[in-house]
Design a protein around this motif. Structure first.
Motif, PDB file in Angstrom:
ATOM      1  N   SER A  49      30.394  88.251  -6.972  1.00 53.13           N
ATOM      2  CA  SER A  49      30.504  88.635  -5.560  1.00 53.13           C
ATOM      3  C   SER A  49      29.680  87.701  -4.672  1.00 53.13           C
ATOM      4  O   SER A  49      29.935  87.597  -3.474  1.00 53.13           O
ATOM      5  CB  SER A  49      30.069  90.087  -5.347  1.00 53.13           C
ATOM      6  N   VAL A  50      28.717  87.004  -5.255  1.00 54.88           N
ATOM      7  CA  VAL A  50      27.911  86.042  -4.491  1.00 54.88           C
ATOM      8  C   VAL A  50      28.807  84.939  -3.915  1.00 54.88           C
ATOM      9  O   VAL A  50      28.519  84.393  -2.853  1.00 54.88           O
ATOM     10  CB  VAL A  50      26.767  85.458  -5.349  1.00 54.88           C
ATOM     11  N   LEU A  51      29.914  84.642  -4.583  1.00 49.51           N
ATOM     12  CA  LEU A  51      30.825  83.608  -4.091  1.00 49.51           C
ATOM     13  C   LEU A  51      31.514  84.033  -2.798  1.00 49.51           C
ATOM     14  O   LEU A  51      31.954  83.182  -2.016  1.00 49.51           O
ATOM     15  CB  LEU A  51      31.855  83.264  -5.168  1.00 49.51           C
ATOM     16  N   ASP A  52      31.608  85.347  -2.558  1.00 49.72           N
ATOM     17  CA  ASP A  52      32.190  85.849  -1.310  1.00 49.72           C
ATOM     18  C   ASP A  52      31.188  85.801  -0.157  1.00 49.72           C
ATOM     19  O   ASP A  52      31.565  85.910   1.003  1.00 49.72           O
ATOM     20  CB  ASP A  52      32.674  87.293  -1.482  1.00 49.72           C
ATOM     21  N   GLU A  53      29.908  85.642  -0.482  1.00 50.62           N
ATOM     22  CA  GLU A  53      28.846  85.681   0.520  1.00 50.62           C
ATOM     23  C   GLU A  53      28.442  84.310   1.040  1.00 50.62           C
ATOM     24  O   GLU A  53      27.708  84.213   2.021  1.00 50.62           O
ATOM     25  CB  GLU A  53      27.611  86.368  -0.069  1.00 50.62           C
ATOM     26  N   ILE A  54      28.893  83.245   0.397  1.00 51.04           N
ATOM     27  CA  ILE A  54      28.457  81.909   0.785  1.00 51.04           C
ATOM     28  C   ILE A  54      29.464  81.249   1.722  1.00 51.04           C
ATOM     29  O   ILE A  54      30.648  81.593   1.719  1.00 51.04           O
ATOM     30  CB  ILE A  54      28.209  81.018  -0.447  1.00 51.04           C
ATOM     31  N   GLY A  57      27.956  74.842   4.765  1.00 47.52           N
ATOM     32  CA  GLY A  57      26.772  74.637   5.592  1.00 47.52           C
ATOM     33  C   GLY A  57      25.557  75.424   5.154  1.00 47.52           C
ATOM     34  O   GLY A  57      24.450  75.156   5.606  1.00 47.52           O
ATOM     35  N   ASP A  58      25.745  76.408   4.253  1.00 45.25           N
ATOM     36  CA  ASP A  58      24.607  77.204   3.772  1.00 45.25           C
ATOM     37  C   ASP A  58      23.632  76.325   3.001  1.00 45.25           C
ATOM     38  O   ASP A  58      24.035  75.480   2.190  1.00 45.25           O
ATOM     39  CB  ASP A  58      25.063  78.339   2.852  1.00 45.25           C
ATOM     40  N   LYS A  59      22.344  76.553   3.241  1.00 43.49           N
ATOM     41  CA  LYS A  59      21.284  75.881   2.481  1.00 43.49           C
ATOM     42  C   LYS A  59      21.101  76.614   1.162  1.00 43.49           C
ATOM     43  O   LYS A  59      21.195  77.845   1.111  1.00 43.49           O
ATOM     44  CB  LYS A  59      19.970  75.902   3.255  1.00 43.49           C
ATOM     45  N   LEU A  60      20.839  75.868   0.108  1.00 49.25           N
ATOM     46  CA  LEU A  60      20.667  76.436  -1.218  1.00 49.25           C
ATOM     47  C   LEU A  60      19.324  76.006  -1.812  1.00 49.25           C
ATOM     48  O   LEU A  60      18.760  74.991  -1.415  1.00 49.25           O
ATOM     49  CB  LEU A  60      21.795  75.981  -2.148  1.00 49.25           C
ATOM     50  N   ALA A  73      18.074  71.218 -17.017  1.00 47.81           N
ATOM     51  CA  ALA A  73      18.802  72.211 -16.222  1.00 47.81           C
ATOM     52  C   ALA A  73      18.139  72.476 -14.876  1.00 47.81           C
ATOM     53  O   ALA A  73      16.926  72.647 -14.780  1.00 47.81           O
ATOM     54  CB  ALA A  73      18.924  73.514 -17.001  1.00 47.81           C
ATOM     55  N   ILE A  74      18.982  72.503 -13.838  1.00 47.72           N
ATOM     56  CA  ILE A  74      18.544  72.839 -12.482  1.00 47.72           C
ATOM     57  C   ILE A  74      19.437  73.961 -11.978  1.00 47.72           C
ATOM     58  O   ILE A  74      20.648  73.801 -11.821  1.00 47.72           O
ATOM     59  CB  ILE A  74      18.635  71.635 -11.537  1.00 47.72           C
ATOM     60  N   LEU A  75      18.817  75.094 -11.737  1.00 50.38           N
ATOM     61  CA  LEU A  75      19.513  76.281 -11.255  1.00 50.38           C
ATOM     62  C   LEU A  75      19.788  76.145  -9.761  1.00 50.38           C
ATOM     63  O   LEU A  75      18.932  75.683  -9.011  1.00 50.38           O
ATOM     64  CB  LEU A  75      18.649  77.506 -11.525  1.00 50.38           C
ATOM     65  N   VAL A  76      20.986  76.539  -9.329  1.00 52.06           N
ATOM     66  CA  VAL A  76      21.362  76.541  -7.919  1.00 52.06           C
ATOM     67  C   VAL A  76      21.445  77.991  -7.470  1.00 52.06           C
ATOM     68  O   VAL A  76      22.164  78.794  -8.076  1.00 52.06           O
ATOM     69  CB  VAL A  76      22.720  75.839  -7.695  1.00 52.06           C
ATOM     70  N   MET A  77      20.685  78.333  -6.406  1.00 53.43           N
ATOM     71  CA  MET A  77      20.649  79.708  -5.912  1.00 53.43           C
ATOM     72  C   MET A  77      20.800  79.732  -4.392  1.00 53.43           C
ATOM     73  O   MET A  77      20.502  78.739  -3.718  1.00 53.43           O
ATOM     74  CB  MET A  77      19.307  80.365  -6.269  1.00 53.43           C
ATOM     75  N   THR A  78      21.213  80.894  -3.882  1.00 55.01           N
ATOM     76  CA  THR A  78      21.246  81.084  -2.438  1.00 55.01           C
ATOM     77  C   THR A  78      19.813  81.234  -1.939  1.00 55.01           C
ATOM     78  O   THR A  78      18.883  81.385  -2.733  1.00 55.01           O
ATOM     79  CB  THR A  78      22.044  82.339  -2.057  1.00 55.01           C
ATOM     80  N   LYS A  79      19.634  81.238  -0.627  1.00 49.20           N
ATOM     81  CA  LYS A  79      18.303  81.451  -0.047  1.00 49.20           C
ATOM     82  C   LYS A  79      17.735  82.806  -0.453  1.00 49.20           C
ATOM     83  O   LYS A  79      16.532  82.995  -0.523  1.00 49.20           O
ATOM     84  CB  LYS A  79      18.355  81.367   1.486  1.00 49.20           C
ATOM     85  N   GLU A  80      18.615  83.770  -0.751  1.00 50.40           N
ATOM     86  CA  GLU A  80      18.199  85.108  -1.181  1.00 50.40           C
ATOM     87  C   GLU A  80      17.931  85.160  -2.681  1.00 50.40           C
ATOM     88  O   GLU A  80      17.773  86.221  -3.260  1.00 50.40           O
ATOM     89  CB  GLU A  80      19.265  86.146  -0.809  1.00 50.40           C
ATOM     90  N   ILE A 109      25.807  73.501   0.960  1.00 45.75           N
ATOM     91  CA  ILE A 109      27.231  73.586   0.633  1.00 45.75           C
ATOM     92  C   ILE A 109      28.009  72.697   1.598  1.00 45.75           C
ATOM     93  O   ILE A 109      27.931  72.869   2.808  1.00 45.75           O
ATOM     94  CB  ILE A 109      27.735  75.039   0.704  1.00 45.75           C
ATOM     95  N   SER A 110      28.747  71.740   1.044  1.00 44.01           N
ATOM     96  CA  SER A 110      29.543  70.840   1.879  1.00 44.01           C
ATOM     97  C   SER A 110      30.996  71.298   1.995  1.00 44.01           C
ATOM     98  O   SER A 110      31.643  71.049   3.015  1.00 44.01           O
ATOM     99  CB  SER A 110      29.479  69.409   1.337  1.00 44.01           C
TER     100      SER A 110
END
Length: 130
Positions: A49-54, A57-60, A73-80, A109-110
């Motif tokens: 469901s996180v894919l519906d929230e992004i 232009g969002d910063k990660l 490994a580098i984990l990619v997360m939302t600001k939350e 996100i581009s």
């Protein structure tokens, strides 16, 4: 004189105590674009469901992860701090070395491409320069 520059050390301590050092440094930072990539592993999310929230232009947030499958490994997360996936293994060696050396990297996100039921999240990776 009204336009006089004064240094008040006690005010600086109060500012650091209230807001933290990060807020003092933010005006002095710039982001240097390094690379275009994508978020790998989005099909393996426990909660997609996180894919519906992004949005574009969002910063990660990028964070190194101790991972038995990929030592870089580098984990990619939302600001939350919601997990999106990883910087692809084919792209992460230089970025992991930069992060291990104390450099701060971020992503933005581009583009989000819908390919049937799959969503490819394209990102730009940036070095935060102080």
């Amino acid at each position: 004189m009204a336009n006089e520059l004064t240094i008040g050390k006690e005010n600086m301590v109060a500012l650091v105590s209230e807001k933290g050092v990060g807020d003092l440094i933010k005006p002095l930072t710039k982001e240097i674009f390094l690379f275009d990539s994508y978020v790998a592993g989005t099909t393996h999310l426990k909660d997609d469901s996180v894919l519906d929230e992004i949005n574009e232009g969002d910063k990660l947030v990028l964070q190194r992860e101790n991972n038995r499958f990929d030592e870089n490994a580098i984990l990619v997360m939302t600001k939350e701090k919601k997990r999106l996936g990883y910087v692809p293994e084919k792209d992460n060696i230089v970025f992991s070395r930069l992060m291990d050396a104390g450099k701060m990297l971020t992503a933005q996100i581009s583009r989000i491409e819908h390919k049937g039921t799959f969503r490819q999240v394209n990102i730009g990776i940036y070095l935060v320069d102080f």
